[in-house]
Design a protein around this motif. Sequence first.
Motif, PDB file in Angstrom:
ATOM      1  N   ALA A 138      28.240  32.072  49.672  1.00  0.00           N
ATOM      2  CA  ALA A 138      27.827  31.743  48.357  1.00  0.00           C
ATOM      3  C   ALA A 138      28.789  32.360  47.407  1.00  0.00           C
ATOM      4  CB  ALA A 138      26.625  32.921  48.244  1.00  0.00           C
ATOM      5  N   ILE A 139      29.530  33.262  47.565  1.00  0.00           N
ATOM      6  CA  ILE A 139      30.400  33.973  46.659  1.00  0.00           C
ATOM      7  C   ILE A 139      31.595  32.857  46.537  1.00  0.00           C
ATOM      8  CG2 ILE A 139      32.218  35.587  45.961  1.00  0.00           C
ATOM      9  CD1 ILE A 139      30.178  37.648  47.422  1.00  0.00           C
ATOM     10  N   GLY A 140      32.213  32.410  47.883  1.00  0.00           N
ATOM     11  CA  GLY A 140      33.085  31.261  47.735  1.00  0.00           C
ATOM     12  C   GLY A 140      32.825  30.123  47.029  1.00  0.00           C
ATOM     13  N   LEU A 141      31.377  29.724  46.948  1.00  0.00           N
ATOM     14  CA  LEU A 141      30.980  28.265  46.275  1.00  0.00           C
ATOM     15  C   LEU A 141      30.984  28.831  44.855  1.00  0.00           C
ATOM     16  CD1 LEU A 141      29.811  25.591  46.418  1.00  0.00           C
ATOM     17  CD2 LEU A 141      27.561  26.634  46.796  1.00  0.00           C
ATOM     18  N   ALA A 142      30.613  30.034  44.411  1.00  0.00           N
ATOM     19  CA  ALA A 142      30.519  30.376  43.110  1.00  0.00           C
ATOM     20  C   ALA A 142      31.837  30.403  42.561  1.00  0.00           C
ATOM     21  CB  ALA A 142      29.796  31.420  42.990  1.00  0.00           C
ATOM     22  N   LYS A 143      32.853  30.790  43.300  1.00  0.00           N
ATOM     23  CA  LYS A 143      34.091  30.785  42.804  1.00  0.00           C
ATOM     24  C   LYS A 143      34.752  29.169  42.430  1.00  0.00           C
ATOM     25  CE  LYS A 143      35.733  35.161  44.254  1.00  0.00           C
ATOM     26  NZ  LYS A 143      35.890  35.806  43.240  1.00  0.00           N
ATOM     27  N   ARG A 144      34.359  28.515  43.520  1.00  0.00           N
ATOM     28  CA  ARG A 144      34.984  27.132  43.504  1.00  0.00           C
ATOM     29  C   ARG A 144      34.249  26.205  42.185  1.00  0.00           C
ATOM     30  NH1 ARG A 144      32.522  24.658  48.281  1.00  0.00           N
ATOM     31  NH2 ARG A 144      33.175  22.557  47.315  1.00  0.00           N
ATOM     32  N   THR A 145      33.025  26.722  42.045  1.00  0.00           N
ATOM     33  CA  THR A 145      32.218  26.041  40.871  1.00  0.00           C
ATOM     34  C   THR A 145      32.866  26.426  39.447  1.00  0.00           C
ATOM     35  OG1 THR A 145      30.069  25.967  42.178  1.00  0.00           O
ATOM     36  CG2 THR A 145      29.894  25.621  39.796  1.00  0.00           C
ATOM     37  N   VAL A 146      33.071  27.765  39.310  1.00  0.00           N
ATOM     38  CA  VAL A 146      33.534  28.291  38.155  1.00  0.00           C
ATOM     39  C   VAL A 146      34.879  27.573  38.054  1.00  0.00           C
ATOM     40  CG1 VAL A 146      34.453  30.181  36.875  1.00  0.00           C
ATOM     41  CG2 VAL A 146      32.407  30.389  37.957  1.00  0.00           C
ATOM     42  N   SER A 147      35.712  27.532  39.095  1.00  0.00           N
ATOM     43  CA  SER A 147      37.210  26.797  38.848  1.00  0.00           C
ATOM     44  C   SER A 147      36.955  25.471  38.381  1.00  0.00           C
ATOM     45  CB  SER A 147      37.739  26.842  40.383  1.00  0.00           C
ATOM     46  OG  SER A 147      38.983  25.986  40.033  1.00  0.00           O
ATOM     47  N   VAL A 148      35.893  24.816  38.820  1.00  0.00           N
ATOM     48  CA  VAL A 148      35.732  23.360  38.353  1.00  0.00           C
ATOM     49  C   VAL A 148      35.374  23.187  36.919  1.00  0.00           C
ATOM     50  CG1 VAL A 148      34.219  21.184  38.777  1.00  0.00           C
ATOM     51  CG2 VAL A 148      35.230  22.456  40.798  1.00  0.00           C
ATOM     52  N   MET A 149      34.597  24.384  36.514  1.00  0.00           N
ATOM     53  CA  MET A 149      34.216  24.383  35.110  1.00  0.00           C
ATOM     54  C   MET A 149      35.355  24.407  34.142  1.00  0.00           C
ATOM     55  SD  MET A 149      30.992  26.987  34.930  1.00  0.00           S
ATOM     56  CE  MET A 149      29.480  26.883  35.949  1.00  0.00           C
ATOM     57  N   ARG A 150      36.290  25.420  34.656  1.00  0.00           N
ATOM     58  CA  ARG A 150      37.525  25.558  33.908  1.00  0.00           C
ATOM     59  C   ARG A 150      38.461  24.543  33.613  1.00  0.00           C
ATOM     60  NH1 ARG A 150      38.449  31.389  36.566  1.00  0.00           N
ATOM     61  NH2 ARG A 150      37.082  32.591  35.202  1.00  0.00           N
ATOM     62  N   GLN A 151      38.465  23.518  34.773  1.00  0.00           N
ATOM     63  CA  GLN A 151      39.310  22.515  35.206  1.00  0.00           C
ATOM     64  C   GLN A 151      38.778  21.407  34.119  1.00  0.00           C
ATOM     65  OE1 GLN A 151      39.078  21.639  39.296  1.00  0.00           O
ATOM     66  NE2 GLN A 151      40.391  23.610  40.118  1.00  0.00           N
ATOM     67  N   ASN A 152      37.386  21.166  34.057  1.00  0.00           N
ATOM     68  CA  ASN A 152      36.625  20.080  33.478  1.00  0.00           C
ATOM     69  C   ASN A 152      36.878  20.527  31.747  1.00  0.00           C
ATOM     70  OD1 ASN A 152      35.992  18.972  35.685  1.00  0.00           O
ATOM     71  ND2 ASN A 152      33.685  19.473  35.481  1.00  0.00           N
ATOM     72  N   ILE A 153      36.767  21.658  31.540  1.00  0.00           N
ATOM     73  CA  ILE A 153      37.148  22.052  30.140  1.00  0.00           C
ATOM     74  C   ILE A 153      38.417  21.661  29.615  1.00  0.00           C
ATOM     75  CG2 ILE A 153      37.233  24.013  28.507  1.00  0.00           C
ATOM     76  CD1 ILE A 153      34.832  25.141  29.867  1.00  0.00           C
ATOM     77  N   THR A 154      39.444  22.224  30.504  1.00  0.00           N
ATOM     78  CA  THR A 154      40.714  21.705  30.206  1.00  0.00           C
ATOM     79  C   THR A 154      40.994  20.304  30.008  1.00  0.00           C
ATOM     80  OG1 THR A 154      41.543  23.752  31.396  1.00  0.00           O
ATOM     81  CG2 THR A 154      43.221  21.994  31.123  1.00  0.00           C
ATOM     82  N   VAL A 155      40.347  19.437  30.874  1.00  0.00           N
ATOM     83  CA  VAL A 155      40.505  17.983  31.024  1.00  0.00           C
ATOM     84  C   VAL A 155      40.036  17.472  29.526  1.00  0.00           C
ATOM     85  CG1 VAL A 155      39.913  15.730  31.865  1.00  0.00           C
ATOM     86  CG2 VAL A 155      40.657  17.573  33.425  1.00  0.00           C
ATOM     87  N   ALA A 156      38.696  18.236  29.087  1.00  0.00           N
ATOM     88  CA  ALA A 156      38.268  17.505  27.898  1.00  0.00           C
ATOM     89  C   ALA A 156      38.763  17.895  26.842  1.00  0.00           C
ATOM     90  CB  ALA A 156      36.729  17.982  28.099  1.00  0.00           C
ATOM     91  N   LEU A 157      39.317  19.369  26.638  1.00  0.00           N
ATOM     92  CA  LEU A 157      40.315  19.512  25.532  1.00  0.00           C
ATOM     93  C   LEU A 157      41.454  18.837  25.222  1.00  0.00           C
ATOM     94  CD1 LEU A 157      39.233  23.237  25.243  1.00  0.00           C
ATOM     95  CD2 LEU A 157      38.087  21.515  24.026  1.00  0.00           C
ATOM     96  N   VAL A 158      42.268  18.766  26.284  1.00  0.00           N
ATOM     97  CA  VAL A 158      43.383  18.083  26.466  1.00  0.00           C
ATOM     98  C   VAL A 158      43.292  16.681  25.951  1.00  0.00           C
ATOM     99  CG1 VAL A 158      45.562  17.104  27.789  1.00  0.00           C
ATOM    100  CG2 VAL A 158      44.497  19.696  27.930  1.00  0.00           C
ATOM    101  N   THR A 159      42.499  15.920  26.532  1.00  0.00           N
ATOM    102  CA  THR A 159      42.127  14.712  26.214  1.00  0.00           C
ATOM    103  C   THR A 159      41.667  14.471  24.603  1.00  0.00           C
ATOM    104  OG1 THR A 159      41.237  14.107  28.285  1.00  0.00           O
ATOM    105  CG2 THR A 159      40.671  12.543  26.735  1.00  0.00           C
ATOM    106  N   VAL A 160      40.889  14.850  23.945  1.00  0.00           N
ATOM    107  CA  VAL A 160      40.396  15.292  22.717  1.00  0.00           C
ATOM    108  C   VAL A 160      41.703  15.348  21.824  1.00  0.00           C
ATOM    109  CG1 VAL A 160      39.280  15.900  20.729  1.00  0.00           C
ATOM    110  CG2 VAL A 160      38.178  15.413  23.037  1.00  0.00           C
ATOM    111  N   THR A 161      42.540  16.468  22.335  1.00  0.00           N
ATOM    112  CA  THR A 161      43.630  16.828  21.471  1.00  0.00           C
ATOM    113  C   THR A 161      44.755  15.731  21.325  1.00  0.00           C
ATOM    114  OG1 THR A 161      43.337  19.177  21.777  1.00  0.00           O
ATOM    115  CG2 THR A 161      45.597  18.492  21.208  1.00  0.00           C
ATOM    116  N   LEU A 162      45.062  15.030  22.666  1.00  0.00           N
ATOM    117  CA  LEU A 162      45.922  14.051  22.803  1.00  0.00           C
ATOM    118  C   LEU A 162      45.390  12.820  21.800  1.00  0.00           C
ATOM    119  CD1 LEU A 162      47.089  14.412  26.321  1.00  0.00           C
ATOM    120  CD2 LEU A 162      48.375  15.061  24.263  1.00  0.00           C
ATOM    121  N   LEU A 163      44.381  12.453  22.110  1.00  0.00           N
ATOM    122  CA  LEU A 163      43.843  11.320  21.358  1.00  0.00           C
ATOM    123  C   LEU A 163      43.852  11.450  19.835  1.00  0.00           C
ATOM    124  CD1 LEU A 163      40.547  10.368  23.498  1.00  0.00           C
ATOM    125  CD2 LEU A 163      42.715   9.050  23.447  1.00  0.00           C
ATOM    126  N   LEU A 164      43.255  12.720  19.221  1.00  0.00           N
ATOM    127  CA  LEU A 164      43.333  12.845  18.078  1.00  0.00           C
ATOM    128  C   LEU A 164      44.930  12.523  17.373  1.00  0.00           C
ATOM    129  CD1 LEU A 164      40.845  15.584  17.502  1.00  0.00           C
ATOM    130  CD2 LEU A 164      40.656  13.373  16.727  1.00  0.00           C
TER     131      LEU A 164
END
Length: 644
Positions: A560-586
């Motif tokens: 359960a702890i390992g899955l939680a760490k993987r999920t939070v890591s995916v959250m951070r990766q997704n936020i990074t992808v979204a912010l970088v994309t918007v910044t580059l497009l603007l």
Amino acid sequence: MNRRQHSWWRGPWGVPTGSGALILLAFGVARVLGSDAVSNVFMVAAALVAGVPIAVKAVRALTAKVISIDLLVSVAAAGAIVIGEYWEAAAVTFLFAVGHALEARTMNKTRSALAELVAVAPDVAVVLRDGEQVEVPAAAVRTGETVLVKNGAKVPVDGEVVAGSGALDEASITGESMPAEKVEGDLVYAGTVSRGGFLQVRATGVGADTTLARIIHRVEEAQDAKAKTQAFIDRFSTWYTPGIMALALVVGLVTGDVVLALTLLVIGCPGALVISIPVAVVAGIGRAAKDGILIKGGEFLESSARIDVVAVDKTGTLTEGRPYLTDVVVLDPALDRAQVLTWAAAAEAGSEHPLARPVLAAAVAEGVGTPGLPEVTEPVPGKGIVAVVGGRRILVGNAALLAVEGVADTVGAALTAHRLAAAGRTPMIVAVDGAVAGVVAVADQVREDAAEMVRRLHAAGVKKVVMLTGDAPLVADAIGAVTGVDEVRAGLLPEDKLDAVRELQAQGHTVAMVGDGVNDAPALATADVGVAMGAAGSAVAVETADIALMGDNLLRLPEAIGLAKRTVSVMRQNITVALVTVTLLLAGVFTGGVTMAIGMLVHEVSVLVVIANAMRLLRRRDDTTPRAQAPQKAPTAPVELATR
């Protein structure tokens, strides 16, 4: 149009399919007929087909005083039509509709664990009524009725086996893939499937009172609950969306370039950012549910990723919770083993203490009869029990009881008891009519996977595993040595365990408390994450624990702890992808290299990347923590279950 086609057009893919067909038709007309006017009509129609549902959502959001992303797209598409950019309007609305459809499909897929749980819920049951087998809806079974479970059938109720034997696939409840053997007296759960045999089950939980129903209810709530990061993103988008609209308006007024302003509206859509967290949370909780790990919500999923100290109860967690008699030491030369056990069982026959049961069970197993119930039974809290059986005064307890009763220890009973306690047993001195007869010892068994659980917790990033127990220090230290826990705190009352959790939190740790969900309730409630072990069948644990491990498998905790760490890591990766994309497009818009259609295309690609990244969480991992070496079987040292 048949039912399947009707369902398709009414589903999430109906709108983008219709809009896409009109766009293709517009291009075809322009190429074949060379008519831009007719082509533009089809482009506008495509924009309207995809754009009207978007505009409806935008208006609904405005009535709730929310400026949504849909409003950005609606304004941009309408403006593009007004200035004659028909292809841009069609492309933006079509791509946005495709994004919505992909989002809906993915969220449905990530909720597949819940759908599978609902699917395994049985529809019918075969019950015995007036001696006859009657098939009734599962919800119509009455508590106390006898339900028949045949090979291949689903168990329709929670209950207790009263006759027969068989094997049940309990994967839907516990996540365990191997069928569990069931005999008379065993508990069974609704939604499990018979893989052989024939069982008669007395119903104890029906309908909404079954473990499966409670799991479904909890997963529904958990997948809708927002993580802290998700709540922050929602607040961010509430201010970000009107900020982008204001920026576009200012740019349009300053430059006089309406196309540039409209492009900014489209490019600034934070769609990938908004979906980045919920899709990961739903996927993580869904994966956990399939594995028999019930997580209360996104907040606790995030908290679990930060756990660096795990506090564990002993009995029923590190140990099996089934005490048995381990030793009968004869100290009176005039007596033998059977006689010492007989006197101990005779005194314990009138006791309700947990230590009495294994002594009585051993007496029955060895064919040692007792003279009957004691004439007098007098518990002495913290020391033992005094009983009068057949006129003989019997003491069963610790050395302090001998001192209180004035019994001289001339045969080394205290030393024997100390030696047994150091080996992890619970010793009880037996004295008859003022003379020491011997010592009996009771123990629980350390779970075979306890040491492996501790090792995996360390591998998952947990810095310290602390055992909190009410047992004597000697016994607790013996268990600590076997399981490899980092710290042992013994002799604790429930309020002491609560204080221990608070102390660890005060040191800056994120603490998970693992217990049975009842006796350890204060500590479970205070910990950052409360974990209930073996919660299948326990309504209290399923409803109150932050995480409930539905099976009786300790290794689910590091998983359960390992899955939680993987999920939070995916959250951070997704936020990074979204912010970088918007910044580059603007940046691309201001430098003139990004058009409205290209911007929306890149934006939707970023949404796809975020979704695909989150869907990785749905994959099953046999072990979410690294393994330095093959697991070794932990020594099964006996453990004290409780003290008087």
